[in-house]
Every structure is written in C-alpha cells, then in structure tokens.
Design an enzyme around this catalytic site. Structure first.
Site, short mmCIF file in Angstrom:
data_model
loop_
_atom_site.label_atom_id
_atom_site.label_comp_id
_atom_site.label_asym_id
_atom_site.label_seq_id
_atom_site.Cartn_x
_atom_site.Cartn_y
_atom_site.Cartn_z
CB SER A 188 -5.24 -0.63 1.49
OG SER A 188 -5.26 -1.55 0.41
CB CYS A 221 1.03 -7.62 -3.40
SG CYS A 221 0.84 -8.91 -2.17
CG ASP A 277 -0.76 2.28 0.03
OD1 ASP A 277 -0.03 3.05 0.68
OD2 ASP A 277 -1.63 1.57 0.57
CE LYS A 306 2.82 3.89 3.29
NZ LYS A 306 1.37 3.60 3.37
#
Length: 366
Positions: A188, A221, A277, A306
């Site tokens: 990512s 994370c 994100d 999204k």
C-alpha cells in the site's frame, strides 16, 4: 479529429465515460461515449468537429478522476501494412499537428496488450525519425509543446492524436513507474508515493514534503503509508489499534497511538499532513477528513475512498461536492483533487490542500 480518447483502469470504463459525459455537458459540449468493457480506454465522440480540441483545452485534466490520460484522436487506423505502418500515421497528422514536443507510442493497460507493448517500444524509434523529417515533431523533445500519441489497441490497429503538455498526464500511458521498496511494510506504500507524484508538483516537494514536518496516519497498521512519511524524514503520529512495523518504530520518528482513527484528536497544532487509508464507507471517511480540515488540525490531507459496486462516479462526485460545500460554509479555502491511481483498485485517492498562512513546525510540541 472529433474524438477524445481517455485511458483508464480496465473495468472502470463506465465510470470514465460517465465522468467525461458529465464534464462535457457542463461545457455545453455534447456527444456520446463508446465503451467496451475491460478495454482500458473510452472514446467520447463529439457531435461538432472542433469540440474535441476545445474539450481537452478547457477541461482541467487534474479534475478528472477516472482518466489516466486525455487526448484528441481521429478515426481508427486498421490493418496497417507490416511493410509500411508509418505513412498512414504521418498522414493522420499532416495539417493537424506540427512541431510537437514528444512522441508516445502506447497501448491500453491490459494483459492482452503486453506483447503489443514490446512492438511499440521498437516501433517508436523509426516513427519518431519519420515525424522529425516531416517536421511534425521537433528534433529535440520540448515539454512546452503538444504530445503526439499513437495508441495501438490491437496489432495493426491504432488511434493517432495529440494532447497538450500543460493539460495531460506527464507519464507514459498515464502511469508513474514506481518500484516497491523492499523494506516497506506493505504494498500500500505505493499508493501514497504515487499520490505525491500525481498531486504535488515536483518543484514544491522540498516545501510541502519537507523533513521535519509533522504528520498523522489514521488506520496506519502495519505502516505502508507511514513508511513514505518516515522516508521523507517526517515525524509521524501513527493511529491504529493494530501493531506497527518494528523497523518503523525503531526509527524514533513514529509515535504509535492505539486508538480508533475516528476518535483520535491531535494534542498539538503543528500537524501538516493527514493521511488515511481506512476501510470504511466513503461518506464516513469524507466527513472525518472535512472535520479535520474545518478544525484546522492539518494543512493537507490525502485519503482513500472505497468505491461502491454501482454508480461509482455518482457516489464519488456526491461525496466530494459535500466536502466542498462543508469547507466553503466554514470559510475554508481549499483545493480538492481526486484520482483513481494506478495502485488503487476498488478505491480512489483524494487530496485536499487547505490554503492558509504557512507556519514552522515546532519539534518541541511532538
């Protein structure tokens, strides 16, 4: 030449078509989109011959979300002879373009086009030489002149056209070529790196991506986006209940807050960047980002939304318009851009820059 070709991610042709139809209608330019599923491009055919050129001049490319590139093209050249592919291509450009600054021989971003891409790379050199002889192309590349595109959709079949260098993607096929760093915690990381390339002019990187700036990463994370900030010597508040990469924590540049990203409130006022994100409904993320900007908790934000399964363009446009109105109602002057990046899949990336007076980051507040 009365058509516009727009490159896009395969599978997002309908969204790209809906967007160009909407943008053209806002300019009172009318036509119809030709869409082939999973082709990686869209054609928008204008009813008036001169409208295609007008569109690629007047629609700011940076405002298009689903298009990777935007160019004017003519009719499809079919069944080009292996003995002479060059002459028909030259013929399409004579009287249309002269003294262009660059040639790009391209293909759609599909698996089927990979073999064709090898041919394009070999074909570019003789085609470039021929164009220079005909004075269609300058002897030396010039970034201030139009770009000629030869867009092969199949062996022996191509569209020929041009884009304007001040209103196009500077990247070949509209795709930045980025290499995955082996020490990054997740792939990512390339999303945020690409976002920096797409949204921030290179001559402003030293100021807006400077070392010593403070940043917050919501939903950090394992640290893919934090990695990009740390790599640029920023100090990062990583917000996530999950574990962070040990290598990032060992840098001493990351402070891990085990808190829900929607509940975190910064305790200092020196945050420049907010990145996010998180897998959540687009409306919820958009509202969170708007709250941060209205409260003055950050100056610039990059975040992912999204996409729903249906009416993706409409959903995105609705959320961005809602954010624009909320910022405006609160007296916030901001620039908003959104792009379906190469490294995005079922999401888009949004950049918002709040325009206010610059300030110096204070390390003592960290």
């Amino acid at each position: 030449m009365n058509k516009i070709a727009l490159y896009c991610r395969p599978g997002f042709e309908k969204e790209c078509a809906a967007e160009i139809t909407d943008k053209a209608g806002q300019k009172e330019i009318y036509g119809f989109a030709r869409v082939k599923d999973n082709s990686g491009y869209v054609l928008f055919e204008c009813y008036q011959h001169e409208d295609a050129d007008r569109l690629i001049r007047e629609i700011p490319f940076r405002e298009l979300i689903f298009a990777r590139q935007m160019l004017v093209v003519g009719e499809l050249l079919r069944d080009l002879s292996p003995e002479d592919r060059i002459s028909p291509i030259i013929g399409m450009l004579q009287g249309v373009m002269e003294r262009a600054g660059e040639l790009r021989v391209e293909v759609p971003d599909t698996n089927e086009s990979k073999e064709l891409l090898k041919f394009c790379r070999k074909f570019t050199v003789p085609l470039r030489n021929a164009m220079r002889q005909e004075k269609i192309l300058l002897i030396r590349e010039n970034a201030n002149r139009p770009v000629i595109h030869v867009f092969f959709i199949a062996p022996g079949c191509c569209y020929v056209g041009y884009s304007y260098s001040n209103n196009n993607s500077p990247f070949y096929m509209g795709i930045p070529r980025l290499k995955f760093p082996s020490d990054a915690p997740s792939r990512s990381t390339l999303k945020l790196e690409e976002a920096f390339h797409v949204f921030i002019p290179y001559d402003e990187w030293e100021e807006r991506l400077a070392s010593g700036l403070y940043a917050v990463d919501l939903g950090a994370c394992p640290g893919g986006w934090t990695y990009q900030l740390v790599k640029r010597s920023m100090m990062v508040h990583a917000v996530d209940n999950g574990p962070m990469s040990e290598s990032l924590m060992d840098t001493g540049q990351v402070k891990h807050h085990k808190v829900d990203g929607f509940k975190f409130v910064p305790s200092t006022k020196n945050i420049y960047w907010l990145v996010c994100d998180m897998v959540e409904k687009p409306a919820k993320v958009t509202q969170l980002m708007a709250d941060w900007l209205v409260n003055g908790w950050c100056r610039e934000a990059i975040f992912n939304l999204k996409l729903p399964m249906k009416k993706r363009y409409e959903e995105v446009a609705h959320n961005l318009q809602k954010m624009h109105l909320q910022l405006k109602e609160n007296g916030i002057n901001a620039q908003i851009q959104a792009k379906h990046l190469y490294h995005d899949r079922e999401e888009i990336t949004v950049h918002v820059r709040r325009i206010w007076s610059a300030y110096a980051a204070n390390r003592d507040d960290y």
